[in-house]
Design a protein around this motif. Structure first.
Motif, PDB file in Angstrom:
ATOM      1  N   GLN A 281       0.823  -1.204   0.000  1.00 50.39           N
ATOM      2  CA  GLN A 281       0.000   0.000   0.000  1.00 50.39           C
ATOM      3  C   GLN A 281       0.855   1.251   0.000  1.00 50.39           C
ATOM      4  N   ALA A 282       0.405   2.222  -0.769  1.00 49.42           N
ATOM      5  CA  ALA A 282       1.017   3.548  -0.690  1.00 49.42           C
ATOM      6  C   ALA A 282       0.671   4.170   0.664  1.00 49.42           C
ATOM      7  N   PRO A 283       1.516   5.046   1.198  1.00 46.22           N
ATOM      8  CA  PRO A 283       1.266   5.631   2.527  1.00 46.22           C
ATOM      9  C   PRO A 283      -0.092   6.304   2.658  1.00 46.22           C
ATOM     10  N   PHE A 284      -0.562   6.987   1.614  1.00 45.30           N
ATOM     11  CA  PHE A 284      -1.852   7.673   1.737  1.00 45.30           C
ATOM     12  C   PHE A 284      -2.982   6.672   1.942  1.00 45.30           C
ATOM     13  N   LEU A 285      -2.875   5.496   1.313  1.00 50.00           N
ATOM     14  CA  LEU A 285      -3.920   4.494   1.454  1.00 50.00           C
ATOM     15  C   LEU A 285      -3.840   3.812   2.822  1.00 50.00           C
ATOM     16  N   THR A 286      -2.627   3.634   3.323  1.00 51.46           N
ATOM     17  CA  THR A 286      -2.468   3.091   4.676  1.00 51.46           C
ATOM     18  C   THR A 286      -3.081   4.031   5.703  1.00 51.46           C
ATOM     19  N   ALA A 287      -2.904   5.338   5.505  1.00 50.60           N
ATOM     20  CA  ALA A 287      -3.503   6.313   6.421  1.00 50.60           C
ATOM     21  C   ALA A 287      -5.026   6.203   6.412  1.00 50.60           C
ATOM     22  N   MET A 288      -5.604   6.002   5.247  1.00 51.23           N
ATOM     23  CA  MET A 288      -7.056   5.832   5.165  1.00 51.23           C
ATOM     24  C   MET A 288      -7.500   4.571   5.901  1.00 51.23           C
ATOM     25  N   HIS A 289      -6.804   3.474   5.683  1.00 48.95           N
ATOM     26  CA  HIS A 289      -7.172   2.216   6.335  1.00 48.95           C
ATOM     27  C   HIS A 289      -7.019   2.324   7.849  1.00 48.95           C
ATOM     28  N   ASN A 400       8.790  -0.058  -5.818  1.00 45.48           N
ATOM     29  CA  ASN A 400       8.560   0.820  -6.962  1.00 45.48           C
ATOM     30  C   ASN A 400       7.073   1.124  -7.132  1.00 45.48           C
ATOM     31  N   ILE A 401       6.225   0.127  -6.887  1.00 46.97           N
ATOM     32  CA  ILE A 401       4.781   0.338  -6.998  1.00 46.97           C
ATOM     33  C   ILE A 401       4.310   1.319  -5.931  1.00 46.97           C
ATOM     34  N   VAL A 402       4.788   1.138  -4.708  1.00 49.74           N
ATOM     35  CA  VAL A 402       4.402   2.037  -3.619  1.00 49.74           C
ATOM     36  C   VAL A 402       4.796   3.472  -3.942  1.00 49.74           C
ATOM     37  N   GLU A 403       6.022   3.662  -4.389  1.00 52.34           N
ATOM     38  CA  GLU A 403       6.505   5.013  -4.686  1.00 52.34           C
ATOM     39  C   GLU A 403       5.726   5.635  -5.835  1.00 52.34           C
ATOM     40  N   ALA A 404       5.446   4.852  -6.872  1.00 49.47           N
ATOM     41  CA  ALA A 404       4.730   5.385  -8.033  1.00 49.47           C
ATOM     42  C   ALA A 404       3.297   5.768  -7.668  1.00 49.47           C
ATOM     43  N   GLN A 405       2.630   4.925  -6.879  1.00 55.16           N
ATOM     44  CA  GLN A 405       1.250   5.236  -6.508  1.00 55.16           C
ATOM     45  C   GLN A 405       1.176   6.428  -5.567  1.00 55.16           C
ATOM     46  N   GLN A 406       2.129   6.535  -4.653  1.00 56.11           N
ATOM     47  CA  GLN A 406       2.155   7.701  -3.763  1.00 56.11           C
ATOM     48  C   GLN A 406       2.429   8.975  -4.563  1.00 56.11           C
ATOM     49  N   GLU A 407       3.310   8.885  -5.539  1.00 54.13           N
ATOM     50  CA  GLU A 407       3.617  10.053  -6.363  1.00 54.13           C
ATOM     51  C   GLU A 407       2.393  10.460  -7.184  1.00 54.13           C
ATOM     52  N   ARG A 408       1.655   9.478  -7.690  1.00 55.88           N
ATOM     53  CA  ARG A 408       0.452   9.804  -8.450  1.00 55.88           C
ATOM     54  C   ARG A 408      -0.587  10.489  -7.568  1.00 55.88           C
ATOM     55  N   TRP A 409      -0.721  10.017  -6.333  1.00 49.82           N
ATOM     56  CA  TRP A 409      -1.666  10.619  -5.397  1.00 49.82           C
ATOM     57  C   TRP A 409      -1.249  12.052  -5.054  1.00 49.82           C
ATOM     58  N   GLU A 410       0.018  12.231  -4.705  1.00 52.09           N
ATOM     59  CA  GLU A 410       0.486  13.564  -4.308  1.00 52.09           C
ATOM     60  C   GLU A 410       0.491  14.521  -5.496  1.00 52.09           C
ATOM     61  N   GLY A 411       0.680  14.004  -6.715  1.00 50.84           N
ATOM     62  CA  GLY A 411       0.637  14.844  -7.885  1.00 50.84           C
ATOM     63  C   GLY A 411      -0.762  15.350  -8.197  1.00 50.84           C
ATOM     64  N   PHE A 412      -1.770  14.671  -7.653  1.00 50.08           N
ATOM     65  CA  PHE A 412      -3.149  15.084  -7.890  1.00 50.08           C
ATOM     66  C   PHE A 412      -3.642  16.098  -6.861  1.00 50.08           C
ATOM     67  N   LEU A 413      -3.017  16.119  -5.686  1.00 48.45           N
ATOM     68  CA  LEU A 413      -3.519  16.972  -4.611  1.00 48.45           C
ATOM     69  C   LEU A 413      -3.487  18.440  -4.991  1.00 48.45           C
ATOM     70  N   PRO A 414      -4.484  19.223  -4.581  1.00 49.22           N
ATOM     71  CA  PRO A 414      -4.441  20.670  -4.821  1.00 49.22           C
ATOM     72  C   PRO A 414      -3.178  21.280  -4.239  1.00 49.22           C
ATOM     73  N   GLY A 415      -2.556  22.178  -4.988  1.00 49.70           N
ATOM     74  CA  GLY A 415      -1.323  22.803  -4.542  1.00 49.70           C
ATOM     75  C   GLY A 415      -0.096  22.154  -5.117  1.00 49.70           C
ATOM     76  N   SER A 416      -0.271  20.970  -5.759  1.00 48.93           N
ATOM     77  CA  SER A 416       0.880  20.336  -6.373  1.00 48.93           C
ATOM     78  C   SER A 416       1.150  20.980  -7.726  1.00 48.93           C
ATOM     79  N   ARG A 417       2.285  20.681  -8.320  1.00 46.99           N
ATOM     80  CA  ARG A 417       2.643  21.295  -9.591  1.00 46.99           C
ATOM     81  C   ARG A 417       1.754  20.790 -10.717  1.00 46.99           C
ATOM     82  N   ARG A 418       1.300  19.548 -10.604  1.00 46.03           N
ATOM     83  CA  ARG A 418       0.452  19.004 -11.644  1.00 46.03           C
ATOM     84  C   ARG A 418      -0.987  19.425 -11.412  1.00 46.03           C
ATOM     85  N   PRO A 419      -1.687  19.989 -12.407  1.00 46.57           N
ATOM     86  CA  PRO A 419      -3.056  20.450 -12.188  1.00 46.57           C
ATOM     87  C   PRO A 419      -4.017  19.289 -12.043  1.00 46.57           C
ATOM     88  N   VAL A 420      -5.113  19.555 -11.364  1.00 50.06           N
ATOM     89  CA  VAL A 420      -6.181  18.568 -11.275  1.00 50.06           C
ATOM     90  C   VAL A 420      -6.727  18.354 -12.678  1.00 50.06           C
TER      91      VAL A 420
END
Length: 552
Positions: A281-289, A400-420
């Motif tokens: 699990q990516a850290p954000f998903l572990t926090a939810m669980h 690698n999966i954990v890091e990629a999924q966490q990066e995708r999640w953080e890249g979507f969050l408002p305030g990140s460089r990547r737009p929603v």
């Protein structure tokens, strides 16, 4: 040798059936209605020829009807999983018995089969039946006829002609076209799920999108097999030691069961294809669980709205359809008013099932360049041939999966460089990070300020920790841990804590004593309890929490 008997003006032929009676005497079969002895005798010789060459079909079996054969003889003899038995029984009842129910098994001829098959394909063209469903119907009928010949000796041959290449009109298989899918529509699903189902629904959608479990596996997921409890809670002692060595610092979910109906009872069965597996699990998903596990007392990770099992609920009607298609506002239904829910066009158009999220996870993993071994193992599939024989899922692949999924999640969050990547309609919650703590840094007028915000479900974000001129402001100070108190809708109060990427464990002392592996901690605590939180880092060091801001 066969012998002839005259009965009135007709003759009857009798021959040995190749079987013996209980008293040891030979068992004979007969046929009447012949006008001359030569024709009758030739018929008897043909039957004895079949007995000698093993092609005989017993007269007692030739009267078996298709509905009796399929439901009472053939299906009980199949070694199938409960889900397959249920599907085959449904096909027999709805299609095969409807077409052939009062016909004898040995009466069905090839032209009749071809006409029926063509009629089914025409229904596909008229969009009355799905092509995959018709393929399943023909597959089951083919197995019925093959077993009637080889296993039960009810026919001498099968009415299904052997496939001949390059014959007939070519019909291209049409697959349902998938629309491109991004994080925005998935987030809208999660927002809708929160409105329908609360924080359980919010977590369910993200878990389906990033873990890729099958619906039955999610229905049967128990807390003991999900982070933060697992792998410490693994019931098998030998496997527990192995899992703890591998996943002590990388939270994961263990797919051990799926929840199915078996003979009218809710039963935990093995996953499809016996695909027991571990999903990091990516850290954000572990926090939810972690927050979800602390919010209810059910043994299931995803209880239904009324606290029972999802298997017993009408998941399509009461959960997925309003989440996908939207629903109008309702007032006070059983004391539960609900705001209007917007449809998610990417799923509503075409009526996509929730299984689409599992497909999307695979698409994302392929875009990120993960190996076939990592992807198919996570999907619960096996690679065929030599490639599957020599492949193995390594710890680096999982990281690698954990890091990629966490990066995708953080890249979507408002305030990140990547737009929603999509417009989102909010009814509740108001931000993608609801219910979680996200440490962050922001510049102040006098040097650097480290602030941590917390957004509870349905509430505005608030700063729960703030500190100026701390070591975390330097280019090397990349580690943060913070905590806050939270009162859930149930009325219970909790101490919540979360850390940045390098945090491997959190410990609370003082008025609340608890510890947890990973980046998050959630524990029941008295209201306004004062506790000191510290974190363990990847390199072995410890970290004190950022100073708490005055709580509102």
């Amino acid at each position: 040798m066969p012998y002839i008997e005259w009965r009135g003006n007709k003759c009857r032929i009798k021959w040995w059936s190749g079987e013996y009676l209980a008293n040891g005497r030979k068992k004979y079969e007969s046929k009447s209605g012949f006008d001359d002895e030569e024709t009758a005798y030739t018929y008897g010789l043909d039957r004895e020829y079949e007995v000698r060459h093993g092609t005989r079909m017993a007269t007692s079996r030739s009267d078996l009807l298709m509905d009796e054969y399929g439901s009472e003889v053939w299906l009980p003899d199949q070694d199938l999983r409960p889900g397959s038995v249920k599907r085959y029984r449904s096909i027999l009842k709805a299609q095969i018995n409807k077409q052939w129910d009062r016909r004898r098994v040995n009466e069905i001829e090839t032209p009749e089969y071809i006409a029926w098959k063509n009629a089914l394909h025409q229904k596909v063209e008229r969009k009355e039946l799905a092509r995959t469903y018709v393929d399943d119907i023909l597959m089951v009928f083919g197995m019925l006829m093959t077993d009637a010949v080889q296993r039960y000796r009810l026919r001498t041959d099968t009415p299904i002609p052997p496939p001949t290449p390059r014959r007939g009109r070519f019909v291209k298989k049409v697959r349902k076209k998938k629309r491109p899918l991004a994080m925005g529509p998935v987030y809208q699903l999660a927002v809708n799920a929160y409105t329908v189902w609360g924080f359980t629904g919010w977590t369910y959608i993200w878990d389906a999108a990033f873990q890729g479990m099958r619906p039955g596996e999610m229905f049967g997921l128990q807390k003991v097999y999900a982070a933060p409890a697992w792998p410490t809670s693994e019931p098998d002692r030998e496997q527990r030691k192995e899992f703890q060595e591998r996943y002590a610092r990388m939270p994961a979910t263990r797919v051990q069961f799926q929840h199915q109906w078996v003979d009218g009872k809710k039963t935990l069965t093995a996953p499809k294809y016996d695909s027991h597996r571990t999903l990091v699990q990516a850290p954000f998903l572990t926090a939810m669980h972690t927050a979800l596990a602390a919010s209810h007392t059910s043994p299931w990770s995803f209880p239904s709205i009324n606290g029972g099992t999802l298997l017993g609920a009408s998941f399509g009607r009461d959960y997925w359809w309003p989440i996908r298609d939207g629903a109008p506002a309702r007032e006070g239904l059983r004391g539960l008013p609900r705001p209007a829910i917007p449809p998610v066009e990417e799923f509503a158009v075409g009526g996509w099932p929730i299984y689409r999220l599992r497909h999307w996870m695979k698409e994302c993993l392929e875009e990120e360049g993960h190996s076939d071994t990592a992807i198919e193992t996570r999907m619960g599939h096996e690679l065929a041939g030599v490639k599957g024989l020599y492949s193995n899922l390594t710890l680096k692949m999982e990281q690698n999966i954990v890091e990629a999924q966490q990066e995708r999640w953080e890249g979507f969050l408002p305030g990140s460089r990547r737009p929603v990547d999509a417009t989102v309609s909010h009814s509740s919650p108001s931000r993608p990070d609801d219910g979680l703590i996200f440490p962050g840094r922001s510049p102040g007028r006098r040097g650097c300020q480290v602030s941590v915000r917390f957004t509870a479900p349905g509430a505005a974000p608030r700063v729960v920790a703030r500190e100026r001129s701390t070591a975390a402001c330097s280019r090397f100070g990349q580690h943060v841990v913070a905590s806050t108190g939270w009162r859930a809708q149930s009325g219970h109060t909790y101490l919540l804590a979360a850390g940045s990427r390098a945090v491997t464990g959190i410990e609370a002392t003082g008025a609340v004593r608890a510890s947890a592996a990973g980046r998050t901690l959630a524990v029941r605590a008295p209201a306004n309890a004062r506790a000191q939180v510290s974190a363990r880092l990847t390199g072995g060091g410890t970290l004190a929490e950022v100073g708490r801001a005055a709580e509102d």
